[in-house]
Enzyme design. Structure first.
Site, PDB file in Angstrom:
ATOM      1  N   SER A   1      -4.605  -2.377  -0.236  1.00  0.00           N
ATOM      2  CA  SER A   1      -3.377  -3.191  -0.070  1.00  0.00           C
ATOM      3  C   SER A   1      -3.991  -4.488   0.362  1.00  0.00           C
ATOM      4  O   SER A   1      -4.758  -4.564   1.319  1.00  0.00           O
ATOM      5  CB  SER A   1      -2.616  -2.726   1.117  1.00  0.00           C
ATOM      6  OG  SER A   1      -1.568  -3.671   1.384  1.00  0.00           O
ATOM      7  N   GLY A   2      -3.435  -5.752  -0.062  1.00  0.00           N
ATOM      8  CA  GLY A   2      -4.165  -7.029   0.131  1.00  0.00           C
ATOM      9  C   GLY A   2      -4.202  -7.326   1.583  1.00  0.00           C
ATOM     10  O   GLY A   2      -5.101  -7.796   1.883  1.00  0.00           O
ATOM     11  N   HIS A   3      -3.203  -7.119   2.306  1.00  0.00           N
ATOM     12  CA  HIS A   3      -3.084  -7.895   3.810  1.00  0.00           C
ATOM     13  C   HIS A   3      -4.252  -6.977   4.686  1.00  0.00           C
ATOM     14  O   HIS A   3      -4.479  -7.763   5.614  1.00  0.00           O
ATOM     15  CB  HIS A   3      -1.935  -7.724   4.357  1.00  0.00           C
ATOM     16  CG  HIS A   3      -1.288  -6.386   4.542  1.00  0.00           C
ATOM     17  ND1 HIS A   3      -1.178  -6.109   5.935  1.00  0.00           N
ATOM     18  CD2 HIS A   3      -0.832  -5.445   4.219  1.00  0.00           C
ATOM     19  CE1 HIS A   3      -0.598  -4.923   6.040  1.00  0.00           C
ATOM     20  NE2 HIS A   3      -0.392  -4.413   4.753  1.00  0.00           N
TER      21      HIS A   3
ATOM     22  N   CYS B   1       1.695   0.346  12.955  1.00  0.00           N
ATOM     23  CA  CYS B   1       2.948   0.636  12.210  1.00  0.00           C
ATOM     24  C   CYS B   1       3.666   1.586  13.350  1.00  0.00           C
ATOM     25  O   CYS B   1       4.913   1.715  12.916  1.00  0.00           O
ATOM     26  CB  CYS B   1       2.654   1.689  11.032  1.00  0.00           C
ATOM     27  SG  CYS B   1       1.516   0.771  10.066  1.00  0.00           S
TER      28      CYS B   1
ATOM     29  N   GLY C   1       0.781  -1.068   0.302  1.00  0.00           N
ATOM     30  CA  GLY C   1       0.026   0.048   0.108  1.00  0.00           C
ATOM     31  C   GLY C   1       0.842   1.415   0.113  1.00  0.00           C
ATOM     32  O   GLY C   1       0.430   2.094  -0.528  1.00  0.00           O
ATOM     33  N   THR C   2       1.924   1.161   0.771  1.00  0.00           N
ATOM     34  CA  THR C   2       2.879   2.378   0.818  1.00  0.00           C
ATOM     35  C   THR C   2       3.245   2.776  -0.560  1.00  0.00           C
ATOM     36  O   THR C   2       3.216   3.679  -1.020  1.00  0.00           O
ATOM     37  CB  THR C   2       4.180   1.921   1.648  1.00  0.00           C
ATOM     38  OG1 THR C   2       3.678   1.821   3.109  1.00  0.00           O
ATOM     39  CG2 THR C   2       5.023   2.897   1.625  1.00  0.00           C
TER      40      THR C   2
ATOM     41  N   ASN D   1      -7.133   4.724   9.842  1.00  0.00           N
ATOM     42  CA  ASN D   1      -6.535   3.163  10.181  1.00  0.00           C
ATOM     43  C   ASN D   1      -6.898   3.055  11.656  1.00  0.00           C
ATOM     44  O   ASN D   1      -6.551   1.933  12.352  1.00  0.00           O
ATOM     45  CB  ASN D   1      -5.401   2.975   9.692  1.00  0.00           C
ATOM     46  CG  ASN D   1      -4.386   3.869   9.849  1.00  0.00           C
ATOM     47  OD1 ASN D   1      -4.486   5.075   9.213  1.00  0.00           O
ATOM     48  ND2 ASN D   1      -3.225   3.606  10.679  1.00  0.00           N
TER      49      ASN D   1
ATOM     50  N   GLN E   1      -7.633   1.147   4.273  1.00  0.00           N
ATOM     51  CA  GLN E   1      -8.188   0.284   5.424  1.00  0.00           C
ATOM     52  C   GLN E   1      -9.813   0.389   5.214  1.00  0.00           C
ATOM     53  O   GLN E   1     -10.247  -0.319   5.832  1.00  0.00           O
ATOM     54  CB  GLN E   1      -8.200   1.444   6.491  1.00  0.00           C
ATOM     55  CG  GLN E   1      -8.325   0.878   7.957  1.00  0.00           C
ATOM     56  CD  GLN E   1      -7.287  -0.114   8.207  1.00  0.00           C
ATOM     57  OE1 GLN E   1      -7.660  -0.941   8.867  1.00  0.00           O
ATOM     58  NE2 GLN E   1      -6.098  -0.055   8.116  1.00  0.00           N
TER      59      GLN E   1
HETATM   60  C1  LIG Z   1      -1.697  -0.504   6.262  1.00  0.00           C
HETATM   61  C2  LIG Z   1      -1.932   1.011   5.686  1.00  0.00           C
HETATM   62  C3  LIG Z   1      -0.891   1.489   4.781  1.00  0.00           C
HETATM   63  C4  LIG Z   1       0.232   0.786   4.422  1.00  0.00           C
HETATM   64  O1  LIG Z   1      -0.170  -0.300   3.785  1.00  0.00           O
HETATM   65  P1  LIG Z   1       1.242  -1.225   3.531  1.00  0.00           P
HETATM   66  O2  LIG Z   1       0.690  -2.396   2.651  1.00  0.00           O
HETATM   67  O3  LIG Z   1       1.682  -1.840   4.678  1.00  0.00           O
HETATM   68  O4  LIG Z   1       2.466  -0.792   3.007  1.00  0.00           O
HETATM   69  C5  LIG Z   1      -1.304   2.751   4.242  1.00  0.00           C
HETATM   70  N1  LIG Z   1      -2.335   3.519   4.756  1.00  0.00           N
HETATM   71  C6  LIG Z   1      -3.366   2.899   5.349  1.00  0.00           C
HETATM   72  C7  LIG Z   1      -4.629   3.559   5.919  1.00  0.00           C
HETATM   73  C8  LIG Z   1      -3.041   1.619   5.844  1.00  0.00           C
HETATM   74  O5  LIG Z   1      -4.110   1.120   6.822  1.00  0.00           O
END
Ligand SMILES: *Cc1c(COP(=O)(O)O)cnc(C)c1O
Length: 365
Positions: free
Chosen positions: A177-179, A303, A50-51, A129, A157
């Site tokens: 972002s997948g996870h 994070c 996601g970053t 988040n 999120q």
């Molecule tokens: C988790 C998250 C990110 C970062 O995503 P990654 O896949 O860990 O790089 C960025 N923005 C929000 C709002 C998130 O919850």
């Protein structure tokens, strides 16, 4: 994913049929992610996280017009936006970070006033988040369109938890972002509106229609595709099952724990997140104690936990350092059961009691 780790290891960019079969699987995943966002498959760019999606959207907007050196964002963004903006500020860009109120919401009038002819991009998160609070994305997108400014939303999120229909909103970039929706870690995507010009962040080969160089992480792309398909198929459960469980969890704790308060707007938020301020408790100590009992939560955002900095999100909402440091975030998913909530509701008040009596002991002693 397993066949693409074991047998189907062909390179999707190669001309032989062994690779072409893998390319078909990548195409299928692109369709699955596109269906979740209601866009065309060719509007989906696969990334590593996601970053990267967030960084790519900002960099592309800034490179499109070098005369536009102004960026609008908010004080509650994830560090993947916030720290990038701070780094740009050190390199001569001008950043406007919108305030939020005590519910965690931006003011649309303030957004409108912040946009100038030299604004390259407005970037606002879809859902926060830490608190789960939902931003007024449709309204913000309309304002950006009327001002002729590109609009990006970090929806990392929000995807899979609330409806995201990019065909109904004038948004140019959306990160996911997948996870965050049960795909493996290390794979993500960026929606890029087909009418929007894009400058690659990773410059190299012609993968991803020339939008991102680098050989595709095919097993993980297959994984995020499947997770997107499942998120769409189970979407109704978020409001039907997850939200009532979250509400029962939260209401019970607010009732039985003296000095507990909710952080964030009561209704305008994700169905799965509960951010609670617990008076007189240090959230890091609380996290440790709960972890031993099998309850996993986070102090502020995952994070930044481990650092002693109080959450920038809770501070932007006007809360004291003390309240921010006494706040915990609990997240549920469609896999959370009612029995697990019962168990957590047994454990958490007891742990708070224990921590409070320990800190009182310190005061008395
Ligand atoms: C988790 C998250 C990110 C970062 O995503 P990654 O896949 O860990 O790089 C960025 N923005 C929000 C709002 C998130 O919850």
């Amino acid at each position: 994913m397993l066949p693409f780790l074991r047998d189907q290891y062909g390179n999707p960019s190669s001309a032989y049929s062994f690779g072409k079969r893998v390319a078909q699987a990548v195409d299928r995943a692109r369709e699955q992610v596109a269906a979740l966002l209601h866009c065309e498959p060719n509007e989906i760019l696969f990334t590593s996280c996601g970053t990267e999606s967030n960084n790519s959207a900002i960099q592309s907007a800034l490179m499109l017009d070098p005369d536009r050196k102004h960026l609008v964002t908010s004080k509650v963004e994830h560090s993947a936006i916030k720290k990038h903006a701070e780094s740009l500020a050190r390199r001569g860009y001008e950043i406007t970070s919108l305030d939020v109120d005590s519910d965690g919401l931006i003011d649309l009038g303030e957004l409108e006033r912040a946009i100038r002819p030299e604004t390259a991009l407005v970037s606002l998160m879809w859902a926060n988040n830490e608190t789960g609070v939902l931003s007024p994305i449709a309204e913000a997108a309309d304002i950006c369109r009327s001002k002729g400014t590109l609009f990006h939303s970090d929806a990392i999120q929000a995807v899979g938890k609330v409806e995201i229909d990019v065909s109904a909103i004038p948004v140019q970039f959306v990160s996911l972002s997948g996870h965050k929706f049960h795909a493996p870690k290390g794979v993500a995507a960026l929606y890029i509106n087909r009418k929007t010009r894009f400058n690659p962040f990773l410059i190299g080969g012609s993968q991803e229609s020339g939008k991102r160089g680098g050989t595709e992480n095919t097993p993980y792309i297959v994984g995020i595709g499947k997770a997107a398909e499942l998120a769409a198929a189970h979407f109704a459960e978020e409001d039907r099952n997850v939200k009532p469980l979250r509400d029962r969890f939260e209401q019970h704790l607010l009732k039985v724990v003296p000095g507990a308060q909710r952080n964030g707007h009561p209704t305008n938020r994700l169905p799965n997140t509960s951010s609670l301020a617990i008076d007189g408790v240090d959230s890091e100590g609380m996290l440790m104690l709960l972890d031993k009992e099998g309850v996993c939560c986070s102090a502020g955002s995952a994070c930044t936990s481990g650092s002693l900095e109080a959450s920038h999100v809770l501070k932007a909402m006007g809360f004291s350092n003390e309240r921010a440091r006494g706040s915990l975030r609990f997240s549920l998913s469609r896999f959370t059961t009612s029995a697990e909530i019962d168990q957590a509701l047994e454990i958490i008040p007891r742990a708070i009691e224990k921590l409070r009596s320990m800190s009182q002991g310190v005061l008395v002693g």
